[in-house]
Enzyme design. Structure first.
Site, PDB file in Angstrom:
ATOM      1  N   ASP A 121       1.631  24.254   1.791  1.00 40.44           N
ATOM      2  CA  ASP A 121       0.708  24.703   2.690  1.00 40.44           C
ATOM      3  C   ASP A 121      -0.594  25.038   2.528  1.00 40.44           C
ATOM      4  O   ASP A 121      -1.410  24.365   3.481  1.00 40.44           O
ATOM      5  CB  ASP A 121       1.784  25.728   3.869  1.00 40.44           C
ATOM      6  CG  ASP A 121       2.408  25.458   4.532  1.00 40.44           C
ATOM      7  OD1 ASP A 121       2.927  24.294   4.721  1.00 40.44           O
ATOM      8  OD2 ASP A 121       3.425  26.100   4.734  1.00 40.44           O
ATOM      9  N   LYS A 165      11.470  17.547   6.380  1.00 40.62           N
ATOM     10  CA  LYS A 165      10.895  18.095   5.303  1.00 40.62           C
ATOM     11  C   LYS A 165      11.727  17.895   4.717  1.00 40.62           C
ATOM     12  O   LYS A 165      11.756  17.378   3.138  1.00 40.62           O
ATOM     13  CB  LYS A 165      10.347  19.474   5.624  1.00 40.62           C
ATOM     14  CG  LYS A 165       9.040  19.674   5.977  1.00 40.62           C
ATOM     15  CD  LYS A 165       8.499  20.852   6.407  1.00 40.62           C
ATOM     16  CE  LYS A 165       7.092  21.051   7.303  1.00 40.62           C
ATOM     17  NZ  LYS A 165       7.078  21.993   7.747  1.00 40.62           N
ATOM     18  N   GLN A 206       8.651  27.767   7.018  1.00 42.80           N
ATOM     19  CA  GLN A 206       8.261  27.776   8.653  1.00 42.80           C
ATOM     20  C   GLN A 206       7.937  28.923   9.529  1.00 42.80           C
ATOM     21  O   GLN A 206       8.323  29.974   9.450  1.00 42.80           O
ATOM     22  CB  GLN A 206       9.830  26.128   8.842  1.00 42.80           C
ATOM     23  CG  GLN A 206       9.636  26.055   9.522  1.00 42.80           C
ATOM     24  CD  GLN A 206       8.713  25.132   9.913  1.00 42.80           C
ATOM     25  OE1 GLN A 206       8.421  24.498   9.059  1.00 42.80           O
ATOM     26  NE2 GLN A 206       7.608  24.265  10.632  1.00 42.80           N
TER      27      GLN A 206
END
Ligand code: GUN
Length: 285
Positions: free
Chosen positions: A119, A52, A96
Protein backbone atom coordinates in the site's frame (compact mmCIF):
# COMPACT_ATOMS: atom_id res chain seq x y z
CA UNK A 1 -18.08 17.46 -24.33
CA UNK A 2 -15.31 15.70 -22.43
CA UNK A 3 -13.66 12.50 -23.52
CA UNK A 4 -14.41 9.83 -20.90
CA UNK A 5 -11.28 8.20 -19.49
CA UNK A 6 -11.90 4.46 -19.53
CA UNK A 7 -10.38 3.16 -16.29
CA UNK A 8 -11.61 -0.35 -17.00
CA UNK A 9 -9.76 -0.59 -20.32
CA UNK A 10 -6.59 1.10 -19.02
CA UNK A 11 -6.50 -1.11 -15.92
CA UNK A 12 -7.01 -4.22 -18.08
CA UNK A 13 -3.85 -3.28 -19.97
CA UNK A 14 -1.89 -2.86 -16.70
CA UNK A 15 -3.20 -6.21 -15.44
CA UNK A 16 -2.15 -7.85 -18.71
CA UNK A 17 1.39 -6.51 -18.29
CA UNK A 18 1.43 -7.72 -14.69
CA UNK A 19 0.22 -11.18 -15.74
CA UNK A 20 3.14 -11.34 -18.19
CA UNK A 21 5.59 -10.39 -15.44
CA UNK A 22 4.10 -13.00 -13.08
CA UNK A 23 4.49 -15.67 -15.76
CA UNK A 24 8.15 -14.68 -16.28
CA UNK A 25 8.78 -14.84 -12.52
CA UNK A 26 7.14 -18.26 -12.32
CA UNK A 27 9.58 -19.46 -15.00
CA UNK A 28 12.33 -18.51 -12.54
CA UNK A 29 10.58 -20.44 -9.74
CA UNK A 30 9.14 -17.34 -8.08
CA UNK A 31 5.43 -17.18 -7.18
CA UNK A 32 4.38 -13.69 -6.01
CA UNK A 33 2.01 -13.82 -3.02
CA UNK A 34 -0.25 -11.28 -1.33
CA UNK A 35 -1.90 -11.49 2.11
CA UNK A 36 -5.06 -9.44 2.60
CA UNK A 37 -6.20 -8.83 6.16
CA UNK A 38 -9.72 -7.65 6.93
CA UNK A 39 -11.03 -7.07 10.45
CA UNK A 40 -14.75 -6.81 11.23
CA UNK A 41 -17.67 -6.72 8.83
CA UNK A 42 -17.58 -3.38 7.00
CA UNK A 43 -19.62 -4.04 3.85
CA UNK A 44 -17.59 -1.78 1.53
CA UNK A 45 -14.30 -3.28 2.77
CA UNK A 46 -15.69 -6.76 2.09
CA UNK A 47 -16.35 -5.83 -1.54
CA UNK A 48 -12.89 -4.27 -1.96
CA UNK A 49 -11.19 -7.33 -0.47
CA UNK A 50 -13.15 -9.72 -2.71
CA UNK A 51 -12.16 -7.64 -5.74
CA UNK A 52 -8.51 -7.73 -4.71
CA UNK A 53 -8.61 -11.52 -4.34
CA UNK A 54 -10.25 -11.92 -7.75
CA UNK A 55 -7.64 -9.66 -9.35
CA UNK A 56 -4.85 -11.78 -7.83
CA UNK A 57 -6.35 -14.94 -9.33
CA UNK A 58 -6.71 -13.28 -12.73
CA UNK A 59 -3.02 -12.32 -12.97
CA UNK A 60 -1.63 -15.47 -11.31
CA UNK A 61 -0.69 -14.01 -7.92
CA UNK A 62 -1.07 -16.37 -4.95
CA UNK A 63 -3.28 -14.82 -2.26
CA UNK A 64 -4.26 -15.52 1.31
CA UNK A 65 -7.15 -13.87 3.09
CA UNK A 66 -7.26 -13.34 6.84
CA UNK A 67 -10.79 -12.36 7.90
CA UNK A 68 -10.64 -11.56 11.60
CA UNK A 69 -13.61 -10.89 13.88
CA UNK A 70 -14.47 -7.33 14.90
CA UNK A 71 -13.35 -7.94 18.49
CA UNK A 72 -9.77 -8.84 17.48
CA UNK A 73 -7.26 -7.20 19.84
CA UNK A 74 -4.34 -5.03 18.83
CA UNK A 75 -1.94 -7.71 20.11
CA UNK A 76 -3.59 -10.42 18.01
CA UNK A 77 -3.45 -8.27 14.89
CA UNK A 78 0.18 -7.31 15.46
CA UNK A 79 1.05 -10.99 16.02
CA UNK A 80 -0.53 -11.87 12.65
CA UNK A 81 1.45 -9.11 10.89
CA UNK A 82 4.60 -10.42 12.51
CA UNK A 83 3.85 -13.92 11.22
CA UNK A 84 3.17 -12.59 7.70
CA UNK A 85 6.36 -10.52 7.77
CA UNK A 86 8.29 -13.75 8.30
CA UNK A 87 6.32 -15.92 5.86
CA UNK A 88 8.43 -16.42 2.70
CA UNK A 89 5.54 -17.17 0.34
CA UNK A 90 3.96 -13.81 1.21
CA UNK A 91 5.55 -10.85 -0.59
CA UNK A 92 2.88 -8.22 0.05
CA UNK A 93 0.72 -7.46 3.09
CA UNK A 94 -2.39 -5.32 2.89
CA UNK A 95 -4.51 -4.50 5.93
CA UNK A 96 -7.83 -3.19 4.68
CA UNK A 97 -8.70 0.22 6.07
CA UNK A 98 -10.69 1.33 8.05
CA UNK A 99 -10.09 -0.93 11.05
CA UNK A 100 -12.77 -1.20 13.73
CA UNK A 101 -12.68 1.45 16.48
CA UNK A 102 -10.25 0.62 19.26
CA UNK A 103 -7.52 -0.67 16.94
CA UNK A 104 -4.53 1.57 16.31
CA UNK A 105 -4.21 1.62 12.54
CA UNK A 106 -0.98 3.62 12.50
CA UNK A 107 0.73 1.09 14.78
CA UNK A 108 -0.46 -1.76 12.56
CA UNK A 109 0.92 -0.09 9.43
CA UNK A 110 4.26 0.56 11.12
CA UNK A 111 4.47 -3.15 12.01
CA UNK A 112 4.39 -4.19 8.35
CA UNK A 113 7.83 -4.89 6.90
CA UNK A 114 8.41 -1.91 4.53
CA UNK A 115 9.54 -4.41 1.85
CA UNK A 116 6.06 -6.00 2.00
CA UNK A 117 4.14 -2.73 2.33
CA UNK A 118 2.32 -2.87 -1.03
CA UNK A 119 0.00 0.00 0.00
CA UNK A 120 3.06 2.25 0.56
CA UNK A 121 1.56 3.47 3.84
CA UNK A 122 4.57 2.76 6.09
CA UNK A 123 6.55 5.86 7.18
CA UNK A 124 9.64 4.46 5.43
CA UNK A 125 7.83 4.25 2.08
CA UNK A 126 6.08 7.59 2.62
CA UNK A 127 9.54 9.11 3.14
CA UNK A 128 10.80 7.45 -0.02
CA UNK A 129 7.88 8.93 -1.95
CA UNK A 130 8.76 12.39 -0.63
CA UNK A 131 12.30 11.85 -1.91
CA UNK A 132 10.98 10.69 -5.28
CA UNK A 133 12.79 7.33 -5.22
CA UNK A 134 10.37 4.55 -4.57
CA UNK A 135 9.78 0.82 -4.86
CA UNK A 136 6.07 1.12 -4.16
CA UNK A 137 3.83 3.88 -5.37
CA UNK A 138 0.63 4.35 -3.38
CA UNK A 139 -1.98 2.49 -5.45
CA UNK A 140 -4.70 5.10 -5.98
CA UNK A 141 -2.44 8.09 -6.75
CA UNK A 142 -0.30 5.91 -9.03
CA UNK A 143 -3.44 4.82 -10.85
CA UNK A 144 -4.49 8.45 -11.26
CA UNK A 145 -1.14 9.32 -12.84
CA UNK A 146 -1.65 6.49 -15.36
CA UNK A 147 -5.14 7.81 -16.18
CA UNK A 148 -3.80 11.34 -16.73
CA UNK A 149 -1.00 9.94 -18.94
CA UNK A 150 -3.61 8.13 -21.04
CA UNK A 151 -5.09 11.50 -22.07
CA UNK A 152 -1.83 12.63 -23.65
CA UNK A 153 -1.92 15.80 -21.50
CA UNK A 154 1.57 16.49 -20.17
CA UNK A 155 1.50 17.21 -16.41
CA UNK A 156 4.75 19.21 -16.66
CA UNK A 157 4.12 22.87 -15.88
CA UNK A 158 0.35 22.48 -15.50
CA UNK A 159 -1.77 23.89 -12.68
CA UNK A 160 -2.80 20.81 -10.71
CA UNK A 161 -5.37 21.07 -7.92
CA UNK A 162 -5.93 18.19 -5.48
CA UNK A 163 -8.99 18.42 -3.26
CA UNK A 164 -8.42 16.36 -0.11
CA UNK A 165 -5.36 15.87 2.09
CA UNK A 166 -5.68 12.28 3.31
CA UNK A 167 -2.59 10.16 3.88
CA UNK A 168 -3.95 7.53 1.46
CA UNK A 169 -4.78 9.78 -1.48
CA UNK A 170 -4.49 13.58 -1.17
CA UNK A 171 -0.95 13.94 0.17
CA UNK A 172 0.77 11.27 -1.97
CA UNK A 173 -1.26 12.42 -5.01
CA UNK A 174 0.13 15.93 -4.65
CA UNK A 175 3.65 14.54 -4.34
CA UNK A 176 3.39 12.39 -7.49
CA UNK A 177 2.04 15.34 -9.48
CA UNK A 178 4.95 17.42 -8.17
CA UNK A 179 7.41 14.72 -9.26
CA UNK A 180 5.85 15.02 -12.74
CA UNK A 181 6.68 18.76 -12.59
CA UNK A 182 3.11 19.90 -12.06
CA UNK A 183 2.44 23.10 -10.09
CA UNK A 184 0.39 21.69 -7.26
CA UNK A 185 -2.20 23.19 -4.93
CA UNK A 186 -3.75 21.07 -2.17
CA UNK A 187 -7.23 22.15 -1.08
CA UNK A 188 -9.13 20.91 1.98
CA UNK A 189 -12.09 21.62 4.24
CA UNK A 190 -10.60 24.92 5.48
CA UNK A 191 -9.66 26.24 2.03
CA UNK A 192 -11.10 29.66 1.22
CA UNK A 193 -12.21 30.39 -2.35
CA UNK A 194 -12.20 26.71 -3.28
CA UNK A 195 -14.28 27.29 -6.42
CA UNK A 196 -11.93 29.97 -7.68
CA UNK A 197 -8.85 27.82 -7.10
CA UNK A 198 -10.43 24.88 -8.91
CA UNK A 199 -11.36 27.10 -11.86
CA UNK A 200 -7.63 27.62 -12.46
CA UNK A 201 -6.89 23.89 -12.57
CA UNK A 202 -5.71 22.29 -15.81
CA UNK A 203 -5.77 19.01 -13.88
CA UNK A 204 -8.33 18.64 -11.09
CA UNK A 205 -8.25 15.61 -8.78
CA UNK A 206 -11.03 15.28 -6.24
CA UNK A 207 -10.61 12.95 -3.26
CA UNK A 208 -13.11 14.35 -0.79
CA UNK A 209 -15.68 11.60 -0.31
CA UNK A 210 -18.77 13.79 -0.73
CA UNK A 211 -21.37 13.40 -3.46
CA UNK A 212 -22.09 16.52 -5.58
CA UNK A 213 -19.03 18.31 -4.14
CA UNK A 214 -17.42 19.46 -7.40
CA UNK A 215 -19.89 21.49 -9.45
CA UNK A 216 -19.62 22.23 -13.15
CA UNK A 217 -18.84 25.91 -12.47
CA UNK A 218 -15.63 24.84 -10.67
CA UNK A 219 -14.23 23.12 -13.77
CA UNK A 220 -11.95 25.03 -16.15
CA UNK A 221 -13.03 24.48 -19.76
CA UNK A 222 -10.89 21.69 -21.26
CA UNK A 223 -9.52 20.50 -17.89
CA UNK A 224 -8.63 16.92 -17.00
CA UNK A 225 -11.03 15.95 -14.18
CA UNK A 226 -10.21 12.88 -12.08
CA UNK A 227 -12.81 11.74 -9.56
CA UNK A 228 -11.44 9.56 -6.75
CA UNK A 229 -14.70 9.75 -4.74
CA UNK A 230 -16.71 6.58 -4.01
CA UNK A 231 -19.97 7.75 -2.51
CA UNK A 232 -23.64 6.88 -2.43
CA UNK A 233 -26.13 9.51 -3.52
CA UNK A 234 -29.59 10.12 -1.99
CA UNK A 235 -30.93 7.12 -3.94
CA UNK A 236 -28.15 4.80 -2.79
CA UNK A 237 -26.50 4.91 -6.22
CA UNK A 238 -22.71 4.78 -6.44
CA UNK A 239 -21.28 8.17 -7.41
CA UNK A 240 -18.10 10.22 -7.17
CA UNK A 241 -17.40 13.70 -5.79
CA UNK A 242 -17.95 15.35 -9.16
CA UNK A 243 -21.40 16.32 -10.43
CA UNK A 244 -20.77 14.45 -13.66
CA UNK A 245 -23.64 15.87 -15.72
CA UNK A 246 -22.41 19.43 -15.06
CA UNK A 247 -18.68 18.75 -15.39
CA UNK A 248 -18.74 16.57 -18.52
CA UNK A 249 -19.78 19.35 -20.93
CA UNK A 250 -16.97 21.63 -19.67
CA UNK A 251 -14.05 19.24 -19.10
CA UNK A 252 -11.62 18.04 -21.76
CA UNK A 253 -11.29 14.60 -20.15
CA UNK A 254 -13.18 13.11 -17.22
CA UNK A 255 -13.29 9.83 -15.28
CA UNK A 256 -16.66 8.20 -14.62
CA UNK A 257 -17.61 6.59 -11.29
CA UNK A 258 -17.71 3.62 -11.38
CA UNK A 259 -15.22 2.60 -14.08
CA UNK A 260 -12.61 5.32 -13.57
CA UNK A 261 -10.12 5.34 -10.72
CA UNK A 262 -11.45 2.25 -8.86
CA UNK A 263 -10.18 -0.46 -11.24
CA UNK A 264 -6.81 1.32 -11.49
CA UNK A 265 -6.21 1.10 -7.73
CA UNK A 266 -6.45 -2.68 -7.81
CA UNK A 267 -4.29 -2.98 -10.93
CA UNK A 268 -1.57 -0.91 -9.22
CA UNK A 269 -1.79 -3.17 -6.16
CA UNK A 270 -1.04 -6.14 -8.41
CA UNK A 271 1.91 -4.23 -9.86
CA UNK A 272 3.24 -3.47 -6.36
CA UNK A 273 2.92 -7.12 -5.33
CA UNK A 274 5.08 -8.15 -8.28
CA UNK A 275 7.57 -5.37 -7.41
CA UNK A 276 7.65 -6.69 -3.81
CA UNK A 277 8.33 -10.26 -5.00
CA UNK A 278 11.17 -9.01 -7.22
CA UNK A 279 12.64 -6.97 -4.38
CA UNK A 280 12.56 -9.89 -1.96
CA UNK A 281 14.02 -12.31 -4.51
CA UNK A 282 16.54 -9.71 -5.72
CA UNK A 283 15.29 -9.91 -9.31
CA UNK A 284 16.22 -6.87 -11.39
CA UNK A 285 13.58 -5.52 -13.74
N1 GUN B 1 -9.31 1.33 2.15
C1 GUN B 1 -9.66 2.14 1.12
N2 GUN B 1 -8.66 2.21 0.22
C2 GUN B 1 -7.66 1.44 0.69
C3 GUN B 1 -6.37 1.11 0.19
O1 GUN B 1 -5.91 1.56 -0.87
N3 GUN B 1 -5.64 0.25 0.95
C4 GUN B 1 -6.10 -0.25 2.14
N4 GUN B 1 -5.32 -1.06 2.82
N5 GUN B 1 -7.28 0.04 2.62
C5 GUN B 1 -8.07 0.88 1.89
Amino acid sequence: MAVRIDGKAISAKVREEVAGEVAALKDQGIQPGLAVVIVGDDAASRIYVNNKKKACEAVGIYSEEYALPGDTTQEELLALIDELNRKPEINGILVQSPLPKGLDEAAVVEKIDPKKDVDAFHAYNVGKIMQGQYTFLPCTPAGVIELIRSTGVDICGKQCVVIGRSDIVGKPMAMLLLHENGTVTICHSRTENLGEICQGADILVSAVGKAHFVRGSMVKPGAVVIDVGMNRDENGKLCGDVEFSEAEPRAGFITPVPGGVGPMTIAMLMKNTVAAAKLQHEVRS
